[in-house]
Design a protein around this motif. Structure first.
Motif, PDB file in Angstrom:
ATOM      1  N   PRO A   1      -8.281  11.102 -46.234  1.00 31.87           N
ATOM      2  CA  PRO A   1      -7.904  10.905 -44.830  1.00 31.87           C
ATOM      3  C   PRO A   1      -6.389  10.729 -44.688  1.00 31.87           C
ATOM      4  N   GLY A   2      -5.829  11.390 -43.692  1.00 25.58           N
ATOM      5  CA  GLY A   2      -4.399  11.289 -43.461  1.00 25.58           C
ATOM      6  C   GLY A   2      -3.561  12.274 -44.249  1.00 25.58           C
ATOM      7  N   THR A   3      -4.206  13.232 -44.912  1.00 27.13           N
ATOM      8  CA  THR A   3      -3.469  14.233 -45.677  1.00 27.13           C
ATOM      9  C   THR A   3      -3.843  15.630 -45.190  1.00 27.13           C
ATOM     10  N   GLY A   4      -3.091  16.614 -45.652  1.00 33.29           N
ATOM     11  CA  GLY A   4      -3.379  17.995 -45.284  1.00 33.29           C
ATOM     12  C   GLY A   4      -2.231  18.902 -45.662  1.00 33.29           C
ATOM     13  N   THR A   5      -2.200  20.077 -45.058  1.00 35.27           N
ATOM     14  CA  THR A   5      -1.125  21.030 -45.291  1.00 35.27           C
ATOM     15  C   THR A   5      -0.595  21.530 -43.948  1.00 35.27           C
ATOM     16  N   THR A   6       0.651  21.931 -43.952  1.00 31.68           N
ATOM     17  CA  THR A   6       1.277  22.540 -42.782  1.00 31.68           C
ATOM     18  C   THR A   6       1.890  23.866 -43.189  1.00 31.68           C
ATOM     19  N   THR A   7       1.555  24.921 -42.466  1.00 33.44           N
ATOM     20  CA  THR A   7       2.190  26.214 -42.690  1.00 33.44           C
ATOM     21  C   THR A   7       3.257  26.412 -41.621  1.00 33.44           C
ATOM     22  N   ILE A   8       4.393  26.920 -42.056  1.00 29.45           N
ATOM     23  CA  ILE A   8       5.518  27.161 -41.154  1.00 29.45           C
ATOM     24  C   ILE A   8       5.994  28.587 -41.367  1.00 29.45           C
ATOM     25  N   ASP A   9       5.999  29.362 -40.287  1.00 31.75           N
ATOM     26  CA  ASP A   9       6.483  30.736 -40.335  1.00 31.75           C
ATOM     27  C   ASP A   9       7.744  30.852 -39.496  1.00 31.75           C
ATOM     28  N   LEU A  10       8.819  31.338 -40.110  1.00 31.36           N
ATOM     29  CA  LEU A  10      10.043  31.664 -39.389  1.00 31.36           C
ATOM     30  C   LEU A  10       9.938  33.127 -39.006  1.00 31.36           C
ATOM     31  N   LEU A  11       9.783  33.373 -37.693  1.00 30.13           N
ATOM     32  CA  LEU A  11       9.349  34.686 -37.217  1.00 30.13           C
ATOM     33  C   LEU A  11      10.484  35.623 -36.825  1.00 30.13           C
ATOM     34  N   GLY A  12      11.700  35.126 -36.782  1.00 32.67           N
ATOM     35  CA  GLY A  12      12.810  35.994 -36.450  1.00 32.67           C
ATOM     36  C   GLY A  12      13.729  35.396 -35.418  1.00 32.67           C
ATOM     37  N   PRO A  13      14.913  35.979 -35.228  1.00 33.79           N
ATOM     38  CA  PRO A  13      15.926  35.422 -34.333  1.00 33.79           C
ATOM     39  C   PRO A  13      15.582  35.595 -32.865  1.00 33.79           C
ATOM     40  N   THR A  14      16.135  34.713 -32.051  1.00 33.72           N
ATOM     41  CA  THR A  14      16.002  34.795 -30.599  1.00 33.72           C
ATOM     42  C   THR A  14      17.349  35.200 -30.001  1.00 33.72           C
TER      43      THR A  14
END
Length: 234
Positions: free
Chosen positions: A45-58
C-alpha cells in the motif's frame, strides 16, 4: 547533513539505474517506482509506478508531458495528466483533469533542463530556482472540494550540489529546501529534497522529498515521496 542525505538515497540507488540517451526530436519515456509515505523499494500500500512521456515541444517554448500513476495492486492506472513543462520548472496543467499527483509534483519540475543549468555550467554550487505550478495539486486530498480545481502555486527552492555519490554510477547528490504558496489562497508549505542527479543523462534518478503543509492535510503534517528511475528510453 550530507551523510544523512546519502543514506536516504542509498537504498534507491542499490540497483543499476538505466541511462537515458534519446535521439533528438524523439519522444522520451520514463518509468519511476515510487512510495508515498512509505518506502519505494517495498511493494505494498502506498507504492506504485509512474510513467512520464515527454511528447514534444510547444509553440511557447515548453514541452508537453503526459504522466500516469499506477498504484500497487490495482487493475487500472489512474487518469493520465497532460501538462506543459517549461525550462525553469514551471508547469501548466490547462488540460482536464488539470491535476498532478503528489508523486508527479515531485518529479516533473526536476525534469526541466533549466533547473540544472547552473550545475552543468559549473557556475555555482548553490542556486535558487523559482517556478509556478498551475494545477489541482491537492485534488480532494483534504476533504475540501475546491482543491480539485486548478490553482497557481509559487515555488521558491534553493539547490545545493553536495558532490559525487560513492557507488552512484556518476550521479551527484543535490539537496534542496524551499517553500510553496497558493496564489489567492491560504494553503502553503515547505519542502526538503535529496536528489541523485545524473549529469550525463540530464535527469534525476532517485528522489527523496518531504513536504510539510499548512494547514495540515490530515493528522500528519508531512507527506513524503520516494522515487527511483527504473526505465528510460525513447
Amino acid at each position: 547533513m550530507r551523510k544523512t542525505a546519502i543514506a536516504l538515497l542509498a537504498l534507491l540507488l542499490s540497483a543499476q539505474t538505466p541511462q537515458l540517451s534519446p535521439a533528438p526530436g524523439t519522444q522520451v519515456h520514463l518509468v519511476y517506482r515510487w512510495g508515498f509515505n512509505t518506502e519505494a523499494e517495498k511493494p505494498g500500500p502506498g507504492t506504485g509506478t509512474t510513467t512520464i512521456d515527454l511528447l514534444g515541444p510547444t509553440p511557447d517554448g515548453g514541452v508537453t508531458v503526459a504522466a500516469t500513476d499506477w498504484a500497487w495492486n490495482t487493475v487500472r492506472p489512474r487518469q493520465t495528466n497532460v501538462c506543459i513543462l517549461y525550462a525553469n520548472g514551471r508547469i501548466n496543467c490547462a488540460q482536464a483533469p488539470h491535476a498532478l499527483s503528489a508523486v508527479q509534483l515531485t518529479i516533473l519540475p526536476l525534469l526541466a533542463k533549466g533547473v540544472w543549468a547552473n550545475l552543468h555550467a559549473g557556475s555555482a554550487s548553490t542556486w535558487e530556482q523559482r517556478y509556478s505550478v498551475t494545477a489541482a495539486v491537492l485534488p480532494a486530498a483534504t476533504g475540501q472540494p475546491f482543491l480539485s480545481n486548478p490553482y497557481t502555486w509559487d515555488f521558491v527552492y534553493t539547490f545545493k550540489a553536495q558532490g559525487a555519490i560513492s557507488g552512484g554510477g556518476g550521479a551527484v547528490l543535490i539537496t534542496s529546501t524551499g517553500t510553496f504558496t497558493q496564489e489567492g489562497g491560504y494553503f502553503r508549505g515547505s519542502g526538503q529534497q535529496k536528489i541523485a542527479y545524473d549529469p550525463a543523462a540530464g535527469i534525476p534518478i532517485a528522489i527523496s522529498d518531504v513536504r510539510t503543509h499548512v494547514p495540515q492535510r490530515s493528522v500528519y503534517s508531512n507527506d513524503s515521496v520516494q522515487a527511483k528511475l527504473v526505465s528510460a528510453g525513447s
